[in-house]
Design an enzyme around this catalytic site. Structure first.
Site, PDB file in Angstrom:
ATOM      1  N   THR A  28       0.815  -1.214   0.000  1.00  0.00           N
ATOM      2  CA  THR A  28       0.000   0.000   0.000  1.00  0.00           C
ATOM      3  C   THR A  28       0.848   1.262   0.000  1.00  0.00           C
ATOM      4  O   THR A  28       0.488   2.256  -0.629  1.00  0.00           O
ATOM      5  CB  THR A  28      -0.917  -0.003   1.247  1.00  0.00           C
ATOM      6  OG1 THR A  28      -1.851  -1.051   1.082  1.00  0.00           O
ATOM      7  CG2 THR A  28      -1.662   1.298   1.429  1.00  0.00           C
ATOM      8  N   ASP A  72       1.765  -6.560  -4.483  1.00  0.00           N
ATOM      9  CA  ASP A  72       0.957  -6.583  -3.268  1.00  0.00           C
ATOM     10  C   ASP A  72       1.556  -7.733  -2.453  1.00  0.00           C
ATOM     11  O   ASP A  72       1.832  -8.810  -3.007  1.00  0.00           O
ATOM     12  CB  ASP A  72      -0.501  -6.884  -3.625  1.00  0.00           C
ATOM     13  CG  ASP A  72      -1.398  -6.833  -2.401  1.00  0.00           C
ATOM     14  OD1 ASP A  72      -2.271  -5.958  -2.354  1.00  0.00           O
ATOM     15  OD2 ASP A  72      -1.240  -7.699  -1.512  1.00  0.00           O
ATOM     16  N   SER A  73       1.743  -7.541  -1.169  1.00  0.00           N
ATOM     17  CA  SER A  73       2.482  -8.560  -0.419  1.00  0.00           C
ATOM     18  C   SER A  73       1.728  -9.879  -0.282  1.00  0.00           C
ATOM     19  O   SER A  73       2.294 -10.865   0.178  1.00  0.00           O
ATOM     20  CB  SER A  73       2.906  -8.034   0.952  1.00  0.00           C
ATOM     21  OG  SER A  73       1.822  -8.022   1.845  1.00  0.00           O
ATOM     22  N   SER A  74       0.475  -9.920  -0.720  1.00  0.00           N
ATOM     23  CA  SER A  74      -0.227 -11.210  -0.763  1.00  0.00           C
ATOM     24  C   SER A  74       0.457 -12.147  -1.759  1.00  0.00           C
ATOM     25  O   SER A  74       0.245 -13.356  -1.725  1.00  0.00           O
ATOM     26  CB  SER A  74      -1.683 -11.027  -1.178  1.00  0.00           C
ATOM     27  OG  SER A  74      -2.301 -10.133  -0.301  1.00  0.00           O
ATOM     28  N   THR A 104       1.707  -4.590   4.260  1.00  0.00           N
ATOM     29  CA  THR A 104       1.521  -5.005   5.648  1.00  0.00           C
ATOM     30  C   THR A 104       0.967  -6.429   5.775  1.00  0.00           C
ATOM     31  O   THR A 104       1.186  -7.083   6.789  1.00  0.00           O
ATOM     32  CB  THR A 104       0.560  -4.039   6.383  1.00  0.00           C
ATOM     33  OG1 THR A 104      -0.660  -3.973   5.654  1.00  0.00           O
ATOM     34  CG2 THR A 104       1.160  -2.662   6.518  1.00  0.00           C
ATOM     35  N   ASP A 105       0.249  -6.890   4.745  1.00  0.00           N
ATOM     36  CA  ASP A 105      -0.465  -8.165   4.889  1.00  0.00           C
ATOM     37  C   ASP A 105       0.455  -9.334   5.257  1.00  0.00           C
ATOM     38  O   ASP A 105       0.092 -10.159   6.086  1.00  0.00           O
ATOM     39  CB  ASP A 105      -1.234  -8.500   3.603  1.00  0.00           C
ATOM     40  CG  ASP A 105      -2.441  -7.591   3.409  1.00  0.00           C
ATOM     41  OD1 ASP A 105      -2.802  -6.870   4.364  1.00  0.00           O
ATOM     42  OD2 ASP A 105      -3.015  -7.585   2.305  1.00  0.00           O
ATOM     43  N   GLN A 293      -3.729 -20.715  19.032  1.00  0.00           N
ATOM     44  CA  GLN A 293      -4.533 -19.738  18.304  1.00  0.00           C
ATOM     45  C   GLN A 293      -4.599 -18.399  19.047  1.00  0.00           C
ATOM     46  O   GLN A 293      -4.981 -17.387  18.478  1.00  0.00           O
ATOM     47  CB  GLN A 293      -5.958 -20.273  18.099  1.00  0.00           C
ATOM     48  CG  GLN A 293      -6.001 -21.460  17.154  1.00  0.00           C
ATOM     49  CD  GLN A 293      -7.388 -22.069  17.015  1.00  0.00           C
ATOM     50  OE1 GLN A 293      -8.394 -21.420  17.277  1.00  0.00           O
ATOM     51  NE2 GLN A 293      -7.438 -23.316  16.590  1.00  0.00           N
ATOM     52  N   CYS A 294      -4.233 -18.410  20.345  1.00  0.00           N
ATOM     53  CA  CYS A 294      -4.207 -17.149  21.114  1.00  0.00           C
ATOM     54  C   CYS A 294      -2.952 -16.365  20.744  1.00  0.00           C
ATOM     55  O   CYS A 294      -1.893 -16.956  20.565  1.00  0.00           O
ATOM     56  CB  CYS A 294      -4.122 -17.422  22.610  1.00  0.00           C
ATOM     57  SG  CYS A 294      -5.443 -18.409  23.260  1.00  0.00           S
TER      58      CYS A 294
END
Ligand code: ASP
Length: 357
Positions: A28, A72-74, A104-105, A293-294
């Site tokens: 971005t 795009d970092s994806s 950022t992704d 997952q936490c």
């Protein structure tokens, strides 16, 4: 592949205070609206200098490199991590520090991967990006970029770099890269690190949290590791997960490692079919690495009855690793060795400060 270099001449008549290599990957930060104004597309990094003319006022020598068309970092990949790590390695002696402009992704994945790939780092590698494109008036890109440059150039009283590790700088905080997670997609405070303290806070002054910054081992040569094994995946458990899902993941051809995203302190269902699938997978030499997952806290296998079996059968505890650090660590470790005991030992030991033992 494009590899362009632009030198910014220091305005000051004094010799430059620092020499920084900026690696521009996209995201971005460098996005503008296309001609029809319909969607954001990457623009060329030369335009970043036009949008942030303030950087000319830093008495640094800054070199920009774009290694391929901005993405795009994806679309980030292990191959591109190898490109970025190789650029740092090739230019290591020539620059005091490195700043990576990144979407950022997947920034936390890249920061983790680079921390493993660059062994013996004793210069700063700072990733940053933005939530709003640099061309937009309220963009966070300028502050993030300029402060990342300042941090990259920071030295102590003896002129030694303050940092010698891969970090993420974003919205006033500096985090250890392999401890960071993207937590926010709309507010400016996009990253956090639940299990490791902030390394620096940028207010009027940049305050470094020195006890938590990795000590610099200046006698160590930098070692580059570009071999990552992508034959890994995540298995995130949830109430109601079916045998079909678990079986189909464990039976992926040539799969070598699974990051098990468990509940709470490392717990998973205790249904007999689930335990049997885990046992069979380990028997077939699959490495299973347990992370929670936490975001905060750590895996303690055996604390509850629902994690005892995992411990007994040979699931490896990922302690307080982030999922991003766990998957990139697995790729790295499996890329370094085919010996399962070596891999197990590396996975469960902190290699770059990514986990508490
Ligand atoms: N999709 C963008 C990227 O990761 C988002 C960002 O840069 O913040 O490249």
């Amino acid at each position: 592949m494009t590899y362009k270099t632009v030198r910014i001449n220091p305005i000051s008549p004094e010799p430059p205070r620092a020499s920084v290599l900026v690696i521009y990957t996209g995201g971005t930060l460098g996005m503008v609206y296309d001609t029809k104004g319909k969607q954001l597309v990457p623009f060329e990094f030369e335009q970043i200098i036009e949008r942030v003319p303030e950087i000319r006022r830093l008495d640094f020598e800054i070199t920009f490199v774009t290694l391929y068309d901005p993405i795009d970092s994806s679309n980030m990949s292990p191959e591109l991590w190898a490109e970025i790590a190789s650029i740092i390695y090739k230019n290591y002696a020539a620059y005091q520090s490195f700043v990576i402009l990144h979407g950022t992704d997947t920034m936390a994945y890249t920061a983790s991967a680079l921390s493993f790939m660059l062994e013996g780092l004793n210069k700063p590698v700072i990733l940053t990006g933005a939530q709003l494109p640099i061309g937009i008036a309220r963009s966070d890109a300028r502050e993030n970029f300029i402060t990342a440059l300042e941090i990259a150039a920071a030295t102590d009283a003896y002129n030694n770099p303050v940092l010698g590790e891969v970090c993420i700088y974003f919205n006033s905080v500096l985090l250890r890269g392999n401890r960071a997670k993207k937590k926010e997609s709309s507010e400016f405070n996009a990253f956090h690190s639940e299990n490791y303290p902030i390394l620096a806070t940028a207010g009027v002054h940049i305050e470094y949290n020195r006890p938590y910054i990795a000590p610099i081992q200046s006698d160590q040569p930098l070692k580059l590791h570009t071999r990552l094994d992508p034959r890994v995946t995540f298995l995130k458990v949830f109430p109601g997960i079916t045998p079909e899902v678990v079986r189909s993941i464990f039976r992926i051809k040539d799969l070598r490692g699974v990051v098990l995203e468990s509940f709470g302190a490392g717990n998973a269902p205790t249904s007999s079919w689930f335990l049997e699938e885990i046992r069979l997978a380990i028997e077939r030499n699959l490495l299973i690495f347990n992370v929670s997952q936490c975001d905060g806290g750590k895996v303690t296998q055996g604390q509850y009855q629902t994690s005892k079996f995992l411990q007994q059968v040979g699931v490896l505890s990922g302690s307080d690793l982030t999922a991003e650090a766990a998957i990139t660590k697995m790729m790295f470790v499996l890329g370094q060795s085919n010996d399962l005991d070596t891999c197990r030992a590396m996975l469960t030991t902190s290699l770059r400060g990514e986990m508490s033992n």
